[in-house]
Motif scaffolding. Structure first.
Motif, mmCIF file in Angstrom:
data_model
loop_
_atom_site.group_PDB
_atom_site.id
_atom_site.type_symbol
_atom_site.label_atom_id
_atom_site.label_comp_id
_atom_site.label_asym_id
_atom_site.label_seq_id
_atom_site.Cartn_x
_atom_site.Cartn_y
_atom_site.Cartn_z
ATOM 1 N N GLN A 99 -56.567 -53.504 11.054
ATOM 2 C CA GLN A 99 -57.373 -53.403 9.834
ATOM 3 C C GLN A 99 -56.637 -52.789 8.653
ATOM 4 O O GLN A 99 -57.064 -52.955 7.514
ATOM 5 C CB GLN A 99 -58.643 -52.583 10.114
ATOM 6 N N ILE A 100 -55.576 -52.043 8.909
ATOM 7 C CA ILE A 100 -54.876 -51.406 7.791
ATOM 8 C C ILE A 100 -53.476 -52.004 7.622
ATOM 9 O O ILE A 100 -53.140 -52.547 6.572
ATOM 10 C CB ILE A 100 -54.733 -49.875 8.011
ATOM 11 N N GLN B 287 -56.782 -50.624 16.080
ATOM 12 C CA GLN B 287 -57.626 -50.849 14.898
ATOM 13 C C GLN B 287 -56.827 -50.620 13.626
ATOM 14 O O GLN B 287 -56.974 -51.345 12.648
ATOM 15 C CB GLN B 287 -58.841 -49.918 14.929
ATOM 16 N N GLU C 268 -49.395 -42.178 5.118
ATOM 17 C CA GLU C 268 -50.668 -41.460 4.937
ATOM 18 C C GLU C 268 -51.862 -42.372 5.188
ATOM 19 O O GLU C 268 -52.903 -41.909 5.639
ATOM 20 C CB GLU C 268 -50.778 -40.898 3.517
ATOM 21 N N LEU C 269 -51.709 -43.669 4.868
ATOM 22 C CA LEU C 269 -52.837 -44.585 5.084
ATOM 23 C C LEU C 269 -53.229 -44.581 6.550
ATOM 24 O O LEU C 269 -54.406 -44.580 6.895
ATOM 25 C CB LEU C 269 -52.458 -46.002 4.665
ATOM 26 N N PRO D 114 -47.286 -46.798 3.014
ATOM 27 C CA PRO D 114 -47.359 -45.337 3.129
ATOM 28 C C PRO D 114 -47.987 -44.908 4.463
ATOM 29 O O PRO D 114 -49.016 -45.443 4.865
ATOM 30 C CB PRO D 114 -48.265 -44.933 1.966
ATOM 31 N N GLU E 200 -52.503 -42.182 8.767
ATOM 32 C CA GLU E 200 -53.014 -40.864 9.160
ATOM 33 C C GLU E 200 -54.462 -40.733 8.738
ATOM 34 O O GLU E 200 -55.300 -40.202 9.458
ATOM 35 C CB GLU E 200 -52.176 -39.777 8.494
ATOM 36 N N CYS E 201 -54.741 -41.256 7.537
ATOM 37 C CA CYS E 201 -56.105 -41.197 7.025
ATOM 38 C C CYS E 201 -57.034 -42.003 7.939
ATOM 39 O O CYS E 201 -58.131 -41.540 8.280
ATOM 40 C CB CYS E 201 -56.109 -41.755 5.615
ATOM 41 N N ALA E 202 -56.581 -43.180 8.349
ATOM 42 C CA ALA E 202 -57.397 -44.014 9.230
ATOM 43 C C ALA E 202 -57.589 -43.332 10.583
ATOM 44 O O ALA E 202 -58.644 -43.424 11.202
ATOM 45 C CB ALA E 202 -56.743 -45.379 9.408
ATOM 46 N N LEU E 203 -56.550 -42.610 11.012
ATOM 47 C CA LEU E 203 -56.621 -41.882 12.283
ATOM 48 C C LEU E 203 -57.733 -40.837 12.213
ATOM 49 O O LEU E 203 -58.524 -40.671 13.145
ATOM 50 C CB LEU E 203 -55.268 -41.199 12.525
ATOM 51 N N ILE E 204 -57.801 -40.119 11.083
ATOM 52 C CA ILE E 204 -58.856 -39.116 10.903
ATOM 53 C C ILE E 204 -60.203 -39.806 10.755
ATOM 54 O O ILE E 204 -61.227 -39.328 11.232
ATOM 55 C CB ILE E 204 -58.543 -38.240 9.672
ATOM 56 N N ASP E 205 -60.209 -40.987 10.099
ATOM 57 C CA ASP E 205 -61.460 -41.738 9.938
ATOM 58 C C ASP E 205 -61.996 -42.253 11.274
ATOM 59 O O ASP E 205 -63.118 -42.741 11.329
ATOM 60 C CB ASP E 205 -61.241 -42.922 8.991
ATOM 61 N N GLY E 206 -61.174 -42.175 12.320
ATOM 62 C CA GLY E 206 -61.682 -42.540 13.634
ATOM 63 C C GLY E 206 -61.145 -43.844 14.185
ATOM 64 O O GLY E 206 -61.695 -44.381 15.140
ATOM 65 N N ALA E 207 -60.080 -44.370 13.592
ATOM 66 C CA ALA E 207 -59.550 -45.649 14.070
ATOM 67 C C ALA E 207 -58.578 -45.429 15.227
ATOM 68 O O ALA E 207 -57.887 -44.416 15.277
ATOM 69 C CB ALA E 207 -58.842 -46.376 12.934
#
Lengths: 294, 347
Positions: free
Chosen positions: A203-204, A199, A185-186, A183, A188-195
């Protein structure tokens, strides 16, 4: 109402596989034929590898499908009178190196084509695919020139660097499909988390793509292990040959086929692949049938 | 904590215009819900605020700083996705600590923050589980926990409850609202469910076709919808919207019914709006014929036919009637909404 329910439950029973004879005819017999046809060559290889020459060349006196006095002569001959250990080593080295090189390149290629969506990414994907369609029997001619000019002729590097020409397109396409199932979104979520992109990849995406990476790895390893034409064209000296080429060129002397040694060579040569497969069969199946489970 | 200002934000995909210049002002600590039918651009607007979509025109400012060209990680926001987007290969603890790990926070701080968020959300016992071992509601909580640990200036929620079953949705709705009140963090929440919007928001922004139809407090939208779209969208069951014209001392619907008007009404009203709950049973009311009676226990919904016009009423009383029986109803004249030919409210 009850009658309707009864007939509704009864109908599937008639169609089901419950009848024993039906099961035998429809399932076990075809399965047995299938297995027999698939496994017979392996059986023949195994039987021939352990047969003494006397039995091997005299079907009148001996049952061709059985061994009366098994011998390890062929294997001894192979291991001690030929360069077989060095062929095996070269094949292993070339396959593993080419596999890792291809996986590295394909992962980056597949990720950027599938996720970064840069301008023209579709065309790059298509071009990689088209490269896969050029048959090796045409491609080896220009590649031979390059190999000689780079001074790689008759070295394992000639193969390590040419095998990715067909491995990278294959793995890239396999991995594009696999990345697609993760997905977005994973990320995008990591992008917002600062990756950062790297990375995220490390990591994902990659941890989730392990089944896909393993099946791409298995495919690459097997294709490299069995590759024939480049190995035949780019390698000359006996000790640098790979197993498929060597058993054909070194174990056939003139018009004499040393069947026992040939089959022993094939048997030993296919063992690493079989062992490799058996470890990863679960990943392999899951990558072809399923996607990432959340 | 911060204000968020969206000024004339535009979004274009190729030749398709998704947003046609949208303005939203969000105060510090406010809970704003973007609501509208699917394809109205609400998710796109949220993703533009998050930095996941480029801004084609206009500007977006968070805490007074224009963020048009600021990458998502530097906007100091946290987002909860519709499918939660939990990292499947990490435990709950690792999921919640991931952003802090990337920021190279000390282990003691990570531990403390994760435990604090876990306590707030009741996840203490689940910290070492993987997302696949959790129920939908628990996953939702982990997704929120991941947002909380970062102490962001703004929380963004993208339809976070749509994957949950009805009962859990109601429960999580109040949990999210309670959490937001406790943390007092500015929150932007996207949903297509107007009940969610009504119950949670300080300010509702109703969007349709890439434009804002109306923005305001939930009850203001309910009491004074600015146009036909908002009137039909907010409220359940939906407002009766009856086209017709002012004539014969009342409002004559196209279906032939004559409905009473508030005293002193004049002008060119083209649509008569009355919410089902603002119809009353009255012996001197307009007579109609019962089509369907739907009792829900707390109230009874009745579909009536007046002339050729169908109208729905919701009554506290238990209506004793069968289809075909006559029933007299009276609109509460102080709560009648009239809309002009352009679809806008007549004051």
């Amino acid at each position: 109402m009850t009658e309707a329910t009864n007939s509704a439950t009864a109908a599937p029973e008639m169609l089901s596989w419950d009848s024993k004879s039906r099961r035998v005819v429809m399932l076990y017999v075809p399965l047995a034929c299938f297995l027999l046809i698939l496994l017979f060559p392996f059986y023949w290889m195994g039987v021939t590898a352990f047969k003494p020459n006397a039995e091997l060349y005299d079907f009148a006196q001996h049952n061709p499908f059985w061994i009366t006095s098994p011998t390890l002569d062929h294997i001894k001959h192979l291991l001690f009178n030929t360069s077989y250990p060095s062929w095996l080593w070269t094949t292993m080295l070339v396959s593993i190196a080419a596999t890792f090189l291809s996986l590295f390149a394909s992962t980056l290629a597949a990720y950027s084509i599938q996720r970064l969506r840069f301008r023209g990414s579709q065309y790059v994907g298509l071009a990689i695919y088209l490269a896969y369609l050029v048959p090796p029997s045409i491609l080896f001619i220009p590649l031979a020139t390059m190999v000689v000019q780079l001074g790689l002729f008759d070295t394992p590097f000639a193969l390590i660097l040419t095998y990715p020409t067909f491995l990278v397109p294959f793995c890239t396409w396999l991995l594009i499909g696999y990345f697609k199932s993760i997905p977005y979104e994973l990320e995008e979520c990591a992008l917002i988390d600062g990756a950062s992109r790297l990375q995220i990849l490390r990591q994902i995406t990659l941890p989730l793509a392990i089944p896909g990476l393993i099946s791409a790895g298995i495919f690459s390893f097997t294709l490299s292990w069995n590759e024939f034409i480049y190995a035949l064209a780019f390698i000359q000296s006996s000790e640098n040959k790979t197993v498929p080429v060597a058993i054909l060129t070194e174990l056939v002397t003139g018009d004499v086929y040393q069947w026992g040694a040939l089959m022993a060579g094939s048997l030993l040569g296919s063992l690493p692949v079989a062992i490799f497969y058996s470890f990863f069969v679960d990943y392999y199946v899951s990558s072809l049938t399923g996607a990432v489970k959340e | 904590m911060a204000t968020v200002s969206v000024r004339q934000a535009k979004k274009v995909f190729g030749s398709t215009k998704i947003l046609h210049g949208v303005d939203v002002e969000i105060a510090d600590g406010e809970f704003v819900v973007l609501v509208g039918p699917s394809g109205c651009g609400k998710s796109t607007l949220l993703r533009m605020i998050a930095g996941l979509e480029n801004i084609s025109g206009g500007e977006i400012a968070i805490g007074g700083r224009v963020v048009n060209n600021v990458p998502p990680k530097d906007r100091d926001i946290a987002m909860v996705f519709q499918n939660y987007a939990l990292y499947p290969h990490m435990t709950v603890r690792e999921n919640m600590a991931f952003s802090m790990k990337l920021a190279k926070a000390p282990a003691s701080v990570m531990e403390e923050e994760v435990n604090r968020a876990a306590k707030i959300l009741g996840l203490d016992a689940l910290l070492d589980r993987y997302p696949r071992q959790l129920s939908g509601g628990q996953r939702q909580r982990v997704a929120m926990g991941r947002a909380i640990v970062r102490h962001p200036q703004v929380f963004l929620f993208d339809e976070p409850l749509s994957n949950l079953d009805a009962k859990l949705r109601v429960q999580m709705r109040s949990e999210i609202k309670e959490l937001q009140q406790r943390l007092a963090t500015t929150t932007i929440y996207v949903t297509h469910d107007q009940i969610e919007a009504m119950t949670m928001a300080d300010q509702i922004v109703v969007m349709n076709g890439g434009r804002i139809e109306q923005a305001g407090a939930p009850l203001a939208l309910y009491d004074r919808p600015a146009n036909l779209f908002v009137a039909g969208f907010i409220g359940s069951p939906a407002m009766n919207l009856l086209p017709g014209r002012i004539a014969d001392g009342g409002f004559r619907t196209d279906g032939g019914a004559l409905l009473p008007l508030p005293p002193g009404t004049s002008g060119n009203a083209a649509t008569y709006g009355i919410r089902p709950e603002h119809l009353m049973l009255a012996d001197d009311g307009v007579e109609g014929t019962i089509v369907i009676v739907e009792p829900t226990g707390s109230e009874t919904q009745v579909t009536l036919r007046i002339g050729e016009t169908q109208i729905i009423g919701a009554f506290r009383e238990r209506v004793q009637g069968r289809p075909g029986d006559p029933l007299r109803v009276m609109p509460d004249l102080s709560l009648v909404h009239l809309f002009g030919p352009d679809g806008n409210r007549l004051s």
